[in-house]
Write a protein that holds these residues in place. Sequence first.
Motif, mmCIF file in Angstrom:
data_model
loop_
_atom_site.group_PDB
_atom_site.id
_atom_site.type_symbol
_atom_site.label_atom_id
_atom_site.label_comp_id
_atom_site.label_asym_id
_atom_site.label_seq_id
_atom_site.Cartn_x
_atom_site.Cartn_y
_atom_site.Cartn_z
ATOM 1 N N ASP A 30 0.860 -1.188 0.000
ATOM 2 C CA ASP A 30 0.000 0.000 0.000
ATOM 3 C C ASP A 30 0.897 1.238 0.000
ATOM 4 N N LEU A 31 0.906 1.948 -1.118
ATOM 5 C CA LEU A 31 1.774 3.111 -1.277
ATOM 6 C C LEU A 31 1.484 4.189 -0.237
ATOM 7 N N PHE A 32 0.220 4.394 0.053
ATOM 8 C CA PHE A 32 -0.179 5.487 0.938
ATOM 9 C C PHE A 32 0.002 5.119 2.403
ATOM 10 N N ALA A 33 -0.277 3.875 2.760
ATOM 11 C CA ALA A 33 -0.083 3.426 4.138
ATOM 12 C C ALA A 33 1.403 3.388 4.495
ATOM 13 N N SER A 34 2.266 3.273 3.482
ATOM 14 C CA SER A 34 3.709 3.223 3.717
ATOM 15 C C SER A 34 4.240 4.536 4.275
ATOM 16 N N GLY A 35 3.521 5.623 4.009
ATOM 17 C CA GLY A 35 3.973 6.939 4.446
ATOM 18 C C GLY A 35 4.975 7.579 3.496
ATOM 19 N N VAL A 36 5.381 6.859 2.461
ATOM 20 C CA VAL A 36 6.354 7.384 1.513
ATOM 21 C C VAL A 36 5.699 8.340 0.516
ATOM 22 N N VAL A 37 4.459 8.042 0.119
ATOM 23 C CA VAL A 37 3.744 8.921 -0.811
ATOM 24 C C VAL A 37 2.459 9.424 -0.157
ATOM 25 N N SER A 38 2.008 10.582 -0.613
ATOM 26 C CA SER A 38 0.786 11.173 -0.080
ATOM 27 C C SER A 38 -0.329 11.062 -1.113
ATOM 28 N N SER A 39 -1.522 11.365 -0.681
ATOM 29 C CA SER A 39 -2.650 11.326 -1.612
ATOM 30 C C SER A 39 -2.461 12.350 -2.737
ATOM 31 N N LEU A 40 -1.710 13.421 -2.494
ATOM 32 C CA LEU A 40 -1.436 14.404 -3.550
ATOM 33 C C LEU A 40 -0.626 13.791 -4.691
ATOM 34 N N THR A 42 -1.133 11.077 -5.960
ATOM 35 C CA THR A 42 -2.064 10.354 -6.830
ATOM 36 C C THR A 42 -2.203 11.036 -8.183
ATOM 37 N N MET A 43 -2.227 12.360 -8.199
ATOM 38 C CA MET A 43 -2.378 13.060 -9.490
ATOM 39 C C MET A 43 -1.180 12.798 -10.398
ATOM 40 N N GLU A 44 0.013 12.719 -9.823
ATOM 41 C CA GLU A 44 1.180 12.360 -10.626
ATOM 42 C C GLU A 44 1.026 10.951 -11.182
ATOM 43 N N LEU A 45 0.503 10.059 -10.357
ATOM 44 C CA LEU A 45 0.265 8.686 -10.812
ATOM 45 C C LEU A 45 -0.752 8.662 -11.950
ATOM 46 N N VAL A 46 -1.827 9.417 -11.803
ATOM 47 C CA VAL A 46 -2.865 9.464 -12.846
ATOM 48 C C VAL A 46 -2.256 9.942 -14.167
ATOM 49 N N VAL A 47 -1.507 11.028 -14.116
ATOM 50 C CA VAL A 47 -0.896 11.580 -15.333
ATOM 51 C C VAL A 47 0.057 10.555 -15.958
ATOM 52 N N PHE A 48 0.863 9.907 -15.134
ATOM 53 C CA PHE A 48 1.786 8.897 -15.651
ATOM 54 C C PHE A 48 1.027 7.742 -16.291
ATOM 55 N N VAL A 49 0.057 7.199 -15.578
ATOM 56 C CA VAL A 49 -0.701 6.041 -16.068
ATOM 57 C C VAL A 49 -1.398 6.371 -17.384
ATOM 58 N N GLU A 50 -2.022 7.537 -17.459
ATOM 59 C CA GLU A 50 -2.715 7.926 -18.694
ATOM 60 C C GLU A 50 -1.737 8.018 -19.863
ATOM 61 N N GLY A 51 -0.602 8.653 -19.654
ATOM 62 C CA GLY A 51 0.363 8.832 -20.734
ATOM 63 C C GLY A 51 1.089 7.552 -21.107
ATOM 64 N N LEU A 64 -9.022 6.646 -5.055
ATOM 65 C CA LEU A 64 -7.709 6.404 -4.469
ATOM 66 C C LEU A 64 -7.369 4.915 -4.434
ATOM 67 N N ASP A 65 -8.351 4.071 -4.204
ATOM 68 C CA ASP A 65 -8.098 2.627 -4.136
ATOM 69 C C ASP A 65 -7.521 2.068 -5.435
ATOM 70 N N ASN A 66 -7.810 2.698 -6.567
ATOM 71 C CA ASN A 66 -7.262 2.246 -7.845
ATOM 72 C C ASN A 66 -5.769 2.547 -7.972
ATOM 73 N N PHE A 67 -5.239 3.369 -7.068
ATOM 74 C CA PHE A 67 -3.837 3.771 -7.118
ATOM 75 C C PHE A 67 -3.077 3.384 -5.853
#
Length: 87
Positions: A30-40, A42-51, A64-67
Amino acid sequence: MTSLTTYAIEEQLVEFLTAKTKVVWEPDVDLFASGVVSSLFTMELVVFVEGAFDIAVEGPDLALDNFRTVRAMSALVTRLRVEPSGV
């Protein structure tokens, strides 16, 4: 659209995440539970995944669960690459 294996999708996602966070990720962590990444992040992830995978992540798919994990993102990518546009 070219066919991608689950492994190839997960590999690209892990490469992106490792480059951004300097942490090597296992598919079910779990990326978010790890404390390494924040919910913010997620937008970088969305942009990366789309491209990277030539898909549009919209509406309910922006949950959020999809990421949360590499495996969840891989499942989302696989599903969106198979579904016809507008569905």
